[in-house]
Structures are given as C-alpha cells and as structure tokens.
Design an enzyme around this catalytic site. Sequence first.
Site, mmCIF file in Angstrom:
data_model
loop_
_atom_site.group_PDB
_atom_site.id
_atom_site.type_symbol
_atom_site.label_atom_id
_atom_site.label_comp_id
_atom_site.label_asym_id
_atom_site.label_seq_id
_atom_site.Cartn_x
_atom_site.Cartn_y
_atom_site.Cartn_z
ATOM 1 N N HIS A 72 -48.479 88.977 -14.157
ATOM 2 C CA HIS A 72 -49.162 89.511 -15.423
ATOM 3 C C HIS A 72 -48.745 88.601 -16.589
ATOM 4 O O HIS A 72 -49.539 88.187 -17.327
ATOM 5 C CB HIS A 72 -48.647 91.077 -15.621
ATOM 6 C CG HIS A 72 -49.143 91.572 -16.972
ATOM 7 N ND1 HIS A 72 -50.373 92.313 -16.879
ATOM 8 C CD2 HIS A 72 -49.065 91.262 -18.223
ATOM 9 C CE1 HIS A 72 -50.593 92.791 -18.129
ATOM 10 N NE2 HIS A 72 -49.825 92.000 -19.084
ATOM 11 N N GLU A 73 -47.462 88.283 -16.679
ATOM 12 C CA GLU A 73 -47.096 87.646 -17.833
ATOM 13 C C GLU A 73 -47.313 86.220 -17.726
ATOM 14 O O GLU A 73 -47.603 85.595 -18.720
ATOM 15 C CB GLU A 73 -45.372 87.833 -18.445
ATOM 16 C CG GLU A 73 -45.123 89.004 -18.540
ATOM 17 C CD GLU A 73 -45.615 89.710 -19.660
ATOM 18 O OE1 GLU A 73 -46.089 89.020 -20.409
ATOM 19 O OE2 GLU A 73 -45.674 90.771 -19.809
ATOM 20 N N HIS A 131 -50.864 85.421 -18.778
ATOM 21 C CA HIS A 131 -50.852 85.255 -20.104
ATOM 22 C C HIS A 131 -50.654 83.590 -20.815
ATOM 23 O O HIS A 131 -51.170 83.214 -21.400
ATOM 24 C CB HIS A 131 -50.041 86.209 -21.023
ATOM 25 C CG HIS A 131 -50.475 87.571 -21.007
ATOM 26 N ND1 HIS A 131 -51.831 88.117 -21.234
ATOM 27 C CD2 HIS A 131 -49.966 88.922 -20.605
ATOM 28 C CE1 HIS A 131 -51.976 89.341 -21.270
ATOM 29 N NE2 HIS A 131 -50.904 89.740 -20.628
#
Length: 233
Positions: A49-50, A53
């Site tokens: 998820h991170e 980004h």
Amino acid sequence: MFRNVNPAILIILVVLVVNRLLNSGESLSDWVYDTLVSLPGIIIALTFHEAAHGYVSFWLGDPTPKIQGRLSLNPAHHIDPVGFVALLIAGFGWGEPVQINPNYYKHRRRDEFLVSIAGVTTNFLLALIASFIIKGLMYSMTESFYAGIGGVLLDILVYVFGINIVLMVFNLLPVPPLDGFGILTQIFDLQKYDWYWKLYQNGFPILMILIIFNVTDKIIGPVSGFFYNLLLF
C-alpha cells in the site's frame, strides 16, 4: 517502539485491544494461531500500500519518496509500529505515510489523485490475486494436503485476501488523513474551501472517534462482505 507517539492514541489503542480480547470468544490457542497466520497478510498489505504511493509519486516526477528510501518492498521501510499493532489486534491500522511533494507534478490535481488512489488500488489487486489462488487451491487441494500444511497455507491466503480488502475499504473512508479524503479532495478541489485545512488538521481525532463508536465497523463490515461474496464465492 512507541516513542514520539501521541499518548491519547496509545490509550485508545489499548481500550480497543482490551475490548476485542474480552468480546472475541476465542480461546488463547485460537487467538495465537489467528494472529500468526494473519502476519503475512498484514505485512504484505501495509508494505505494498505505502510502496504504491511512493512509486506512483516518483513516476510522476517527485523524487521525495526515492530520497527518503520509500521505493522499496522492504517492510521495514513502510511499517508503522503502532499502525501494525493496531491492525494485528484491534482490526484497523496504517503504515508509515509516504511523504510527497506535489510541486513536482505537471498536472497537480490529476497526479495527486493518482497518488491517493494508488494504495487502495494495489490492495484490491492483491486481494484479487489471493482470491484466484484460494479458489485454485480449494478446487485442487487433496484432503490429506488440506489436513496438513495446505490448511495453514489456505488460512494465510484468506487473511491476505481479507486484510487487503479491509485496508482498502478503511482507507477509502472520506476522513483525513485517509486516502478517501485525498481522492475526494482532488475530485472536488476541496482545498479551495476555507474549512478544508481545519478539517484536515483535526482529521485523526475525528477518525479515532468514529472508530471508538464503531461507525467505521458499520461501514467496513458490509462493504468488505460484499467483496468477499463477489471475489470468493
């Protein structure tokens, strides 16, 4: 581990943990097993998820994630200890937020939208991949294999699927600092309104209140159930 963490957040986390343990109805052995088989799913979901980004922001011209070492799938670069424990025990959580500099973007609103949606999109894709593997195992696994390591593997994959779905739905809530708020901000250009920054600065306390009063559960539960039925059955 919890250095520089707001004491109020720790108190809320402890209350949520105690509440879950008192109301779970699980035996200690079941709780330990469920906790252990959920670890891969938590690490994968938070890390990807991170990292998503960071990679998308970098591809759009922002060197900040690379400078800060966030262009990596090493969990140590993305796991927030408090968010990890929260997801492990309390049922919600977060990773270490990726810092970006939108001044590098050529099309600021579009690119900030793409960065905001990157994490939840990645979680959905991971859940989709896990669902295909789960279905394949369920149709091909022998009874003897399922009774041994196959059963554990299937449980791990179910957690990988479920945690990615929950993290996706949780992050889509339109409350700062979650991705859902960032997505709405760019779609409707919310930054032009006077109330935007005040809401953004108070977003985390608002989110904690919603969690404590189970408002988030009432949203996450049905939506996650929809994706379970859609992708697994």
